[in-house]
Scaffold this motif. Structure first.
Motif, short mmCIF file in Angstrom:
data_model
loop_
_atom_site.label_atom_id
_atom_site.label_comp_id
_atom_site.label_asym_id
_atom_site.label_seq_id
_atom_site.Cartn_x
_atom_site.Cartn_y
_atom_site.Cartn_z
N PHE A 202 0.89 -1.35 -0.07
CA PHE A 202 -0.03 0.09 -0.23
C PHE A 202 0.97 1.16 -0.05
O PHE A 202 0.23 2.53 -0.45
CB PHE A 202 -0.87 -0.03 1.24
N ASP A 203 2.05 1.09 0.46
CA ASP A 203 2.70 2.48 0.57
C ASP A 203 4.07 2.65 -0.57
O ASP A 203 4.81 3.33 -0.36
CB ASP A 203 3.50 2.52 1.97
N SER A 204 3.99 1.75 -1.48
CA SER A 204 4.82 2.01 -2.76
C SER A 204 4.36 2.74 -3.68
O SER A 204 2.82 3.00 -4.05
CB SER A 204 5.05 0.57 -3.41
N TRP A 205 5.12 3.27 -4.33
CA TRP A 205 4.79 4.30 -5.64
C TRP A 205 4.37 3.35 -6.95
O TRP A 205 4.80 2.28 -7.43
CB TRP A 205 5.78 5.16 -5.99
N SER A 206 2.94 3.51 -7.46
CA SER A 206 2.54 3.18 -8.79
C SER A 206 3.02 3.79 -9.87
O SER A 206 2.60 4.82 -10.07
CB SER A 206 0.76 2.93 -8.42
N THR A 207 3.89 3.12 -10.70
CA THR A 207 4.40 3.84 -11.84
C THR A 207 3.67 3.50 -13.20
O THR A 207 3.54 4.00 -13.94
CB THR A 207 5.86 3.46 -11.97
N HIS A 208 3.26 1.97 -13.17
CA HIS A 208 2.37 1.66 -14.38
C HIS A 208 1.67 0.21 -14.15
O HIS A 208 2.07 -0.44 -13.11
CB HIS A 208 3.51 1.42 -15.49
N PRO A 209 0.64 -0.05 -14.96
CA PRO A 209 0.19 -1.31 -14.76
C PRO A 209 0.89 -2.51 -15.33
O PRO A 209 1.86 -2.07 -16.12
CB PRO A 209 -1.22 -1.26 -15.69
N ASN A 210 1.08 -3.49 -14.56
CA ASN A 210 1.85 -4.63 -15.05
C ASN A 210 1.20 -5.18 -16.35
O ASN A 210 0.06 -5.06 -16.56
CB ASN A 210 2.09 -5.71 -14.00
N PRO A 211 2.06 -6.04 -17.21
CA PRO A 211 1.42 -6.59 -18.24
C PRO A 211 0.09 -7.37 -18.20
O PRO A 211 0.11 -8.12 -17.16
CB PRO A 211 2.66 -7.71 -18.89
N GLY A 212 -0.93 -6.86 -18.93
CA GLY A 212 -2.14 -7.61 -18.89
C GLY A 212 -3.29 -7.13 -17.73
O GLY A 212 -4.45 -7.57 -17.71
N GLN A 213 -2.58 -6.34 -16.93
CA GLN A 213 -3.39 -5.82 -15.60
C GLN A 213 -4.68 -4.96 -16.07
O GLN A 213 -5.53 -4.88 -15.53
CB GLN A 213 -2.54 -5.25 -14.64
N GLU A 214 -4.48 -4.35 -17.08
CA GLU A 214 -5.76 -3.55 -17.73
C GLU A 214 -6.77 -4.44 -17.94
O GLU A 214 -8.12 -3.86 -18.32
CB GLU A 214 -5.25 -2.49 -18.99
N LEU A 215 -6.43 -5.76 -18.09
CA LEU A 215 -7.62 -6.55 -18.62
C LEU A 215 -8.27 -6.97 -17.35
O LEU A 215 -9.40 -8.05 -17.39
CB LEU A 215 -7.16 -7.58 -19.27
N THR A 216 -7.87 -6.89 -16.03
CA THR A 216 -8.53 -7.55 -14.91
C THR A 216 -9.66 -6.69 -14.62
O THR A 216 -10.41 -7.02 -13.36
CB THR A 216 -7.32 -7.44 -13.86
N VAL A 217 -10.20 -5.60 -15.10
CA VAL A 217 -11.46 -4.78 -14.77
C VAL A 217 -12.20 -4.72 -15.90
O VAL A 217 -11.78 -4.71 -16.88
CB VAL A 217 -11.00 -3.40 -14.15
N SER A 218 -13.53 -4.65 -15.43
CA SER A 218 -14.72 -4.58 -16.69
C SER A 218 -15.04 -3.32 -16.74
O SER A 218 -14.60 -2.35 -15.90
CB SER A 218 -15.76 -5.65 -16.15
N GLY A 219 -15.55 -2.99 -17.81
CA GLY A 219 -16.11 -1.61 -18.12
C GLY A 219 -15.25 -0.79 -19.08
O GLY A 219 -14.23 -1.23 -19.41
#
Length: 273
Positions: A202-219
């Motif tokens: 929770f306390d790390s910087w988020s810099t980019h989605p990992n490969p394929g991660q954009e497909l883990t949500v609908s909509g």
């Protein structure tokens, strides 16, 4: 046979060497070993031996007998008496020397975004920022090999048959493993290490989605735009209904749906890893 010797010192607890367990494995000569053969797949045998002492007090391994499950239970119980009893918090699901599993409820907390290639049109996450956003309930499974991070549909203690969802956290691979980067790893799997594991998530910087991660949500919009929308409107509840079941992302639809991955299946798989 090589001459092995060990020096044993008296201990305050009065421990005396009484038994030895010898492990055997069927191993072919190096020049005859098939290419790619696994050493772990070779047949194995174990024997348990009494330890005698000569006139000078030096230990000697006596003749043995095959190691049985009864022997293992006996010594496991004896060794377990040295384990200090520990009270388990309500959020602990599994506490084992090789595995620690727990869950955290849904909540609003600080998130750290520094997107390396932010898409156009972002309202809150176009630049490096710290924002308050809602997180769904999460499940964590820590083993000697790493940390698995998963989301839960309901903010309640999961059971063995609870279905697991993909975590929306950007530092998580689609197979559930945390991408540690340069974050230091906890050195133990004890309950005291849980805050370290959670800080790494929770306390790390988020810099980019990992490969394929954009497909883990609908909509529409994908994962990054979902986080941007939650941050921009100061949402207090994460839409867990948009998270896909764990293991389903990127798969083509078939007539026979894949069986749901549950907490029980994850625990069993993690125990074998």
């Amino acid at each position: 046979m090589s001459d092995h010797s060990t020096h044993f010192e008296a201990s305050g607890g009065g421990l005396v060497l009484t038994n030895a367990i010898l492990l055997y494995r069927n191993q072919a000569p190096r020049n005859l070993k098939p290419y790619g053969a696994s050493h772990e797949d070779a047949p194995a045998f174990a024997s348990i031996h009494a330890v005698d002492h000569d006139r000078e007090g030096q230990p000697m391994i006596a003749a043995g007998t095959p190691l049985s499950r009864a022997h293992l239970r006996q010594w496991t119980e004896a060794l377990g008496r040295n384990v200090v009893p520990e009270l388990l918090p309500d959020n602990i699901l599994v506490a084992h020397p090789d595995m620690l599993a727990w869950w955290v409820p849904a909540q609003v907390r600080a998130a750290y975004f520094a997107l390396s290639s932010p898409p156009e049109g972002l309202r809150a996450l176009s630049a490096r920022t710290t924002v308050m956003v809602p997180y769904p309930a999460h499940l964590f499974i820590a083993t000697r090999s790493g940390l698995g991070v998963y989301a839960l549909a309901a903010s309640e203690r999961p059971a063995a048959d609870t279905r697991v969802l993909h975590s929306p956290i950007l530092n998580v691979f689609i197979d559930g493993r945390l991408c540690w980067g340069n974050v230091p790893r906890p050195k133990t799997l004890g309950i005291a290490a849980i805050p370290e594991f959670e800080r790494a998530v929770f306390d790390s910087w988020s810099t980019h989605p990992n490969p394929g991660q954009e497909l883990t949500v609908s909509g529409k919009g994908g994962l990054v735009r979902l986080w941007d929308d939650l941050a921009a409107r100061s949402a207090i509840r994460f839409p867990a209904s948009r998270l896909k079941p764990f293991g389903s992302s990127g798969r083509r639809q078939t007539r026979r749906p894949a069986s749901a991955i549950t907490l029980g299946r994850l625990i069993a798989a993690s125990a074998r890893a």
